[in-house]
Design a protein around this motif. Sequence first.
Motif, PDB file in Angstrom:
ATOM      1  N   UNK A  74       0.836  -1.205   0.000  1.00  0.00           N
ATOM      2  CA  UNK A  74       0.000   0.000   0.000  1.00  0.00           C
ATOM      3  C   UNK A  74       0.869   1.252   0.000  1.00  0.00           C
ATOM      4  N   UNK A  75       1.937   1.222   0.776  1.00  0.00           N
ATOM      5  CA  UNK A  75       2.861   2.368   0.823  1.00  0.00           C
ATOM      6  C   UNK A  75       3.506   2.602  -0.535  1.00  0.00           C
ATOM      7  N   UNK A  76       3.952   1.514  -1.164  1.00  0.00           N
ATOM      8  CA  UNK A  76       4.575   1.637  -2.488  1.00  0.00           C
ATOM      9  C   UNK A  76       3.581   2.181  -3.512  1.00  0.00           C
ATOM     10  N   UNK A  77       2.356   1.645  -3.472  1.00  0.00           N
ATOM     11  CA  UNK A  77       1.327   2.101  -4.415  1.00  0.00           C
ATOM     12  C   UNK A  77       1.045   3.582  -4.183  1.00  0.00           C
ATOM     13  N   UNK A  78       1.043   3.964  -2.914  1.00  0.00           N
ATOM     14  CA  UNK A  78       0.801   5.356  -2.567  1.00  0.00           C
ATOM     15  C   UNK A  78       1.871   6.270  -3.164  1.00  0.00           C
ATOM     16  N   UNK A  79       3.138   5.889  -3.032  1.00  0.00           N
ATOM     17  CA  UNK A  79       4.169   6.783  -3.581  1.00  0.00           C
ATOM     18  C   UNK A  79       4.217   6.729  -5.105  1.00  0.00           C
ATOM     19  N   UNK A  80       3.876   5.582  -5.701  1.00  0.00           N
ATOM     20  CA  UNK A  80       3.823   5.516  -7.164  1.00  0.00           C
ATOM     21  C   UNK A  80       2.745   6.440  -7.728  1.00  0.00           C
ATOM     22  N   UNK A  81       1.633   6.536  -6.990  1.00  0.00           N
ATOM     23  CA  UNK A  81       0.510   7.333  -7.483  1.00  0.00           C
ATOM     24  C   UNK A  81       0.611   8.798  -7.083  1.00  0.00           C
TER      25      UNK A  81
END
Length: 220
Positions: free
Chosen positions: A131-138
């Motif tokens: 979720x953290x990775x997806x958050x920074x990607x977006x």
Amino acid sequence: MLTELLELEGVKVVSRHQHKGIGIILEIEPIHQESICPRCGEKSHKLHQNHRYIIKDLPWGESPVFLEINRRQFKCKKCKRPFSEELDFVEKRRTYTKRLANRIVQEVLEKDINSVAKKGLVTTEEIERMLKDASSELAEFKPTDLKRLGIDEIALIKGKGNYCAVLIDLDKSKLIAILQKRTQEEIKKVLLGWGTEVLEKVEEVSIDLWKGYRSLYCLL
Ligand SMILES: [Zn+2]
């Protein structure tokens, strides 16, 4: 055959093992014999060392799938230093493929972290990392043609009462943003960051029952 089924660019399956109670383990190797140095851009053929480790991938039917990958280190002729190659399908220091992370994030949106973790494929720690990775990607993503916006939340495991806010394009069923907090200020910041040209096109907002979001309506 297995290489084709796997559908991962740039690698081939060299062996397959099946372990009862564990799943399928596919050993894969990169196809290309060279890699590009991230420091100077020079192509390198000089293998410095192999680095094999196991990551998780999408299951095949009921069977968990593990990939034994080789992230090789090359030695750059120009920089005279080794570098570790990039692999398209898995980020460095992650224990799962990108496509597994995408699938899991989608499942968490439909259910919740605990019930996804209960299936045994990934741990709650891994899910929170995803979720953290997806958050920074977006983080830099700006939606186009957004008509129906959904605002939802995901309860996090760490720290009771912690939530992520999730913004979704309901027409495309596409995740637009994951915010580390579900506060009004956080969401407002993101919406305003998109600018009026995006917000003007929004016709409908579907908001989770949490009352903190209600006053955001006046922004739109
Ligand atoms: Zn170099």
